[in-house]
Design an enzyme around this catalytic site. Structure first.
Site, PDB file in Angstrom:
ATOM      1  N   THR A  92       0.850  -1.191   0.000  1.00 41.36           N
ATOM      2  CA  THR A  92       0.000   0.000   0.000  1.00 41.36           C
ATOM      3  C   THR A  92       0.883   1.238   0.000  1.00 41.36           C
ATOM      4  O   THR A  92       1.768   1.381   0.845  1.00 41.36           O
ATOM      5  CB  THR A  92      -0.916  -0.004   1.229  1.00 41.36           C
ATOM      6  OG1 THR A  92      -1.718  -1.197   1.211  1.00 41.36           O
ATOM      7  CG2 THR A  92      -1.836   1.208   1.219  1.00 41.36           C
ATOM      8  N   LYS A 168      -6.607   1.500  -3.732  1.00 40.77           N
ATOM      9  CA  LYS A 168      -6.337   0.897  -2.419  1.00 40.77           C
ATOM     10  C   LYS A 168      -6.424   1.953  -1.313  1.00 40.77           C
ATOM     11  O   LYS A 168      -6.917   1.663  -0.212  1.00 40.77           O
ATOM     12  CB  LYS A 168      -4.956   0.237  -2.413  1.00 40.77           C
ATOM     13  CG  LYS A 168      -4.586  -0.430  -1.077  1.00 40.77           C
ATOM     14  CD  LYS A 168      -5.555  -1.537  -0.696  1.00 40.77           C
ATOM     15  CE  LYS A 168      -5.260  -2.142   0.688  1.00 40.77           C
ATOM     16  NZ  LYS A 168      -4.034  -2.941   0.732  1.00 40.77           N
ATOM     17  N   LYS A 236      -0.418   4.344   9.158  1.00 37.19           N
ATOM     18  CA  LYS A 236       0.203   4.580   7.850  1.00 37.19           C
ATOM     19  C   LYS A 236      -0.838   4.803   6.757  1.00 37.19           C
ATOM     20  O   LYS A 236      -0.778   5.796   6.008  1.00 37.19           O
ATOM     21  CB  LYS A 236       1.082   3.390   7.478  1.00 37.19           C
ATOM     22  CG  LYS A 236       1.618   3.417   6.040  1.00 37.19           C
ATOM     23  CD  LYS A 236       2.437   2.177   5.723  1.00 37.19           C
ATOM     24  CE  LYS A 236       1.614   0.923   5.598  1.00 37.19           C
ATOM     25  NZ  LYS A 236       0.827   0.876   4.324  1.00 37.19           N
TER      26      LYS A 236
END
Length: 298
Positions: A92, A168, A236
């Site tokens: 990601t 994503k 994150k």
């Protein structure tokens, strides 16, 4: 197909096993001796230790920096990939980071597929991950045997790397908010004196349910905070949501609030535990007793 899987964690280890079962000639790559041992004798510590002539490399690291190092840094795997081979990068990351990695791959005569995944460890082990991919027709064709082995559904989102990464990030906005909302609902129910298992059974049979509630609140009921997906991952990933939203001049207030809750989980020293246990933020505020844990009344 001779293929490597870089990152043998909960997702990468399962994907590597799925590719092996599908008949691919798979080598796992991970610096962790424990992760390599779990995969068996077909694992190496560095990409540079791979046999030459790899046709495809699947990268399931935590972030773009790890992916770049694993592929193009000292001891990286790119030098072991045959000309015209494909890098399938599933970490990601931001769209800009995906585009930069694609440029680096192309400069080395390699194809690049921007291919984030979803589905969790179970889907990885069963070879049915959802892949959100963008790249050239040539990259998709080169990666097809590997994608067929590890995925149940491949979404083709366009020809330009970065579109998979953007998808994503949008997905992680939903995932992070849903986990935080599920934890908040369960915490309120416990505070109101409801029995957690009953709450779980009612919600999962009713319209307010979500996949994340059903999956993550089961972890809370079991009292198992083993990090299948750690809270720090959403620090994150929701940070990526905020960054992409700023670039688009798009307010994302729900994602911003969820991010702060996962930051609070980290602040409690719980960031390395399962993300469902963001519920401990409410426990710290109110003293509620989680299943299997004693109350700490405020």
């Amino acid at each position: 197909m001779k293929a490597a899987v870089i990152g043998l964690g909960s997702m990468g280890g399962g994907a590597a096993q799925s590719a092996l079962r599908a008949g691919l000639d798979v080598t796992g790559v991970d610096p962790s001796e424990r992760a390599r041992a779990a995969f068996g004798n077909r694992a190496v510590a560095r990409g540079a230790d791979l046999e030459p002539g790899q046709e495809a490399v699947l990268v399931l690291t935590v972030n773009a920096a790890q992916a770049r190092q694993a592929l193009f840094g000292e001891g990286g795997a790119a030098a072991r990939v045959m000309p015209g081979g494909v890098l399938v990068v599933s970490a990601t990351m931001s769209p800009a980071e995906a585009r930069a990695l694609a440029v680096e791959a192309e400069s080395r005569g390699l194809l690049y597929l921007d291919a984030p995944v979803s589905g969790g460890a179970v889907a990885a082990r069963e070879g049915r991950m959802t892949v959100m991919a963008s790249g050239s027709d040539e990259a998709f064709a080169a990666a097809k045997p590997l994608l067929d082995a590890v995925s149940g559904k491949v979404w083709r989102l366009g020809a330009e790397p970065g579109q998979g990464a953007a998808m994503k990030v949008v997905h992680q906005l939903l995932a992070g908010v849903h986990i935080a909302a599920a934890a908040e609902a369960m915490a309120l129910a416990i505070r109101a004196g409801l029995e957690p298992r009953t709450v779980y059974d009612v919600v999962t049979s009713a319209a307010g349910n979500s996949w994340m509630f059903g999956n993550r609140m089961a972890h809370v009921l079991e009292g198992d905070d083993t990090p299948l997906s750690a809270g720090d991952i959403f620090v994150k990933d929701l940070g990526l949501v905020e960054a992409m939203a700023r670039e688009a001049a798009m307010p994302v207030p729900l994602a911003a609030q969820a991010l702060q809750l996962f930051v609070a989980q980290r602040g409690l020293g719980q960031g390395g535990r399962d993300d469902a246990f963001v519920i401990r933020v409410w426990q710290a505020l109110t003293g509620i007793a989680l299943p299997g844990e004693a109350a700490n009344e405020k």
